[in-house]
Design an enzyme around this catalytic site. Structure first.
Site, PDB file in Angstrom:
ATOM      1  CG  MET A   6      -1.928  -1.116   1.271  1.00 18.74           C
ATOM      2  SD  MET A   6      -2.880  -1.112   2.810  1.00 18.74           S
ATOM      3  CE  MET A   6      -3.710   0.485   2.712  1.00 18.74           C
ATOM      4  CD  GLU A   7       2.253   5.605  -4.183  1.00 20.90           C
ATOM      5  OE1 GLU A   7       3.167   6.296  -4.659  1.00 20.90           O
ATOM      6  OE2 GLU A   7       1.137   5.485  -4.716  1.00 20.90           O
ATOM      7  CD  GLN A  66       3.153  -4.259  -6.489  1.00 22.09           C
ATOM      8  OE1 GLN A  66       2.805  -3.106  -6.290  1.00 22.09           O
ATOM      9  NE2 GLN A  66       2.395  -5.302  -6.163  1.00 22.09           N
ATOM     10  CB  CYS A  96      -1.713   0.889  -9.301  1.00 19.26           C
ATOM     11  SG  CYS A  96      -1.801   2.541  -8.564  1.00 19.26           S
ATOM     12  CE  LYS A 137      -3.597  -6.321  -5.436  1.00 20.10           C
ATOM     13  NZ  LYS A 137      -3.422  -5.422  -4.265  1.00 20.10           N
ATOM     14  CG  ASN A 197      -6.161  -7.723  -2.598  1.00 23.24           C
ATOM     15  OD1 ASN A 197      -6.128  -6.774  -3.352  1.00 23.24           O
ATOM     16  ND2 ASN A 197      -5.927  -7.605  -1.305  1.00 23.24           N
ATOM     17  N   GLY A 198      -9.172  -8.065  -1.506  1.00 22.22           N
ATOM     18  CA  GLY A 198     -10.222  -7.059  -1.540  1.00 22.22           C
ATOM     19  C   GLY A 198     -11.311  -7.274  -0.503  1.00 22.22           C
ATOM     20  N   GLY A 221      -4.503  -6.056   2.978  1.00 22.90           N
ATOM     21  CA  GLY A 221      -3.800  -4.792   3.083  1.00 22.90           C
ATOM     22  C   GLY A 221      -4.506  -3.856   4.037  1.00 22.90           C
ATOM     23  NE  ARG A 222      -8.916  -0.905   1.163  1.00 16.66           N
ATOM     24  CZ  ARG A 222     -10.201  -0.662   0.912  1.00 16.66           C
ATOM     25  NH1 ARG A 222     -10.729   0.502   1.231  1.00 16.66           N
ATOM     26  NH2 ARG A 222     -10.964  -1.592   0.362  1.00 16.66           N
TER      27      ARG A 222
END
Length: 319
Positions: A6-7, A66, A96, A137, A197-198, A221-222
């Protein structure tokens, strides 16, 4: 389980903290956007300092680097350099959704051309040693989901060892829901592992995602930023269905203090403060106390003041 890139959020410090907690067997670094030339090693060391420590976090979890871009040859050259620096794996970002990224021929915009996905993956695969895995991804598509399976097949046929699929299109961004059901035909068709993912925020979400998607593994991630014990909870569930590894609020306050100490080496005090406030705000999704804490610290610019507020609250709840 994989810790998602996660940027500006899951950096070396957050990877260190979360892998120390446990539950992860792999991390992916923040993306390095490569476009027209070969970057020096210093750029990759900046985004993935773990390259200097065997490609692993302090807890021993491997970190795959990545990269993201639309020019196959340039991607291949940079991947070869990353491999020579000791990366345990290379991951390619075709997911992205950021407008600035997509305007520059990178990220999810490439999902409109399966042949380009194939060419980029094949070039990267051919440029790195055979023992270094290359993964990718994607999202379910750019504006619609009609090419989801075609894109996945193009990547698998190019030599990817694994594919992670974020269960939304580029145009859907991060708006719920995630369409896990679209992952099942991909997982059933590909001969390589497919990672879901998600919208995995809780153990219940994890169980639903696995059942609906048919994927054996997930990337989060989040969800783990908002619930730091999530990966540990999932791991505990696999070993003991009745286990409860969730963290209480005092434990979260201690983690915020740990995070502060990890990022103390940052040159800018305002940047340290920004990171502390950013994470505190994200924790509010799981912990209502964190929303109250964020309200108290949102105008603070000195990280020492923020830490003082955190320690004061920790002393209060432990009293």
């Amino acid at each position: 389980m994989t810790l998602a890139p996660m940027e500006g959020v899951v950096d070396v410090y957050m990877r260190d903290l979360l892998t120390r907690i446990g539950g992860f067997d792999l991390c992916v670094s923040e993306f390095v956007r490569v476009s027209r030339h070969l970057f020096p090693a210093s750029v990759f060391h900046q985004y993935c300092p773990e390259l200097k420590t065997g490609g692993k976090t302090a807890a021993g979890v491997p970190v795959h680097v990545q990269i993201m871009g639309g020019e196959a040859q340039v991607m291949a050259e940079n991947a070869a350099l990353v491999a020579s620096l000791g990366a345990p794996g290379i991951d390619i970002n075709f997911g992205c959704p950021a407008k600035t990224v997509n305007r520059h021929d990178a990220g999810a915009t490439l999902l409109q051309w399966p042949e380009r996905l194939h060419d980029i993956v094949a070039a990267v695969r051919g440029a790195v040693p055979a023992d270094i895995p290359v993964s990718a991804k994607i999202r379910l598509g750019f504006s619609d989901k009609s090419r989801a399976l075609e894109n996945a097949l193009a990547i698998a046929e190019a030599g990817a060892a694994k594919l992670t699929v974020h269960a939304r299109t580029k145009m859907e961004g991060y708006r719920p829901p995630a369409h896990w059901e679209y992952l099942r035909p991909i997982a059933e068709t590909l001969s390589i592992p497919v990672v879901a993912n998600g919208e995995i925020w809780t153990v219940a979400d994890y169980l639903s995602c696995r059942e609906i998607s048919g994927c054996a593994d997930v990337m989060i991630g989040r969800g783990v930023i908002a619930r730091p014990s999530l990966a540990l909870e999932i791991a505990a569930l696999q070993n003991s269905p009745s286990a409860n590894a969730a963290f209480d609020w005092p434990k979260i306050l201690k983690l915020i203090g740990d995070y502060h100490r990890l990022i103390e080496s940052m040159a800018s005090g305002s940047r340290q403060a920004g990171r502390l406030k950013q994470w505190t705000k994200l924790l509010g999704r799981t912990y209502c106390e964190s929303t109250d804490l964020f309200t108290s610290i949102r105008r603070m610019e000195d990280p020492a003041d923020i830490l003082r507020e955190v320690e004061q609250r920790l002393g209060y709840v432990e009293a």
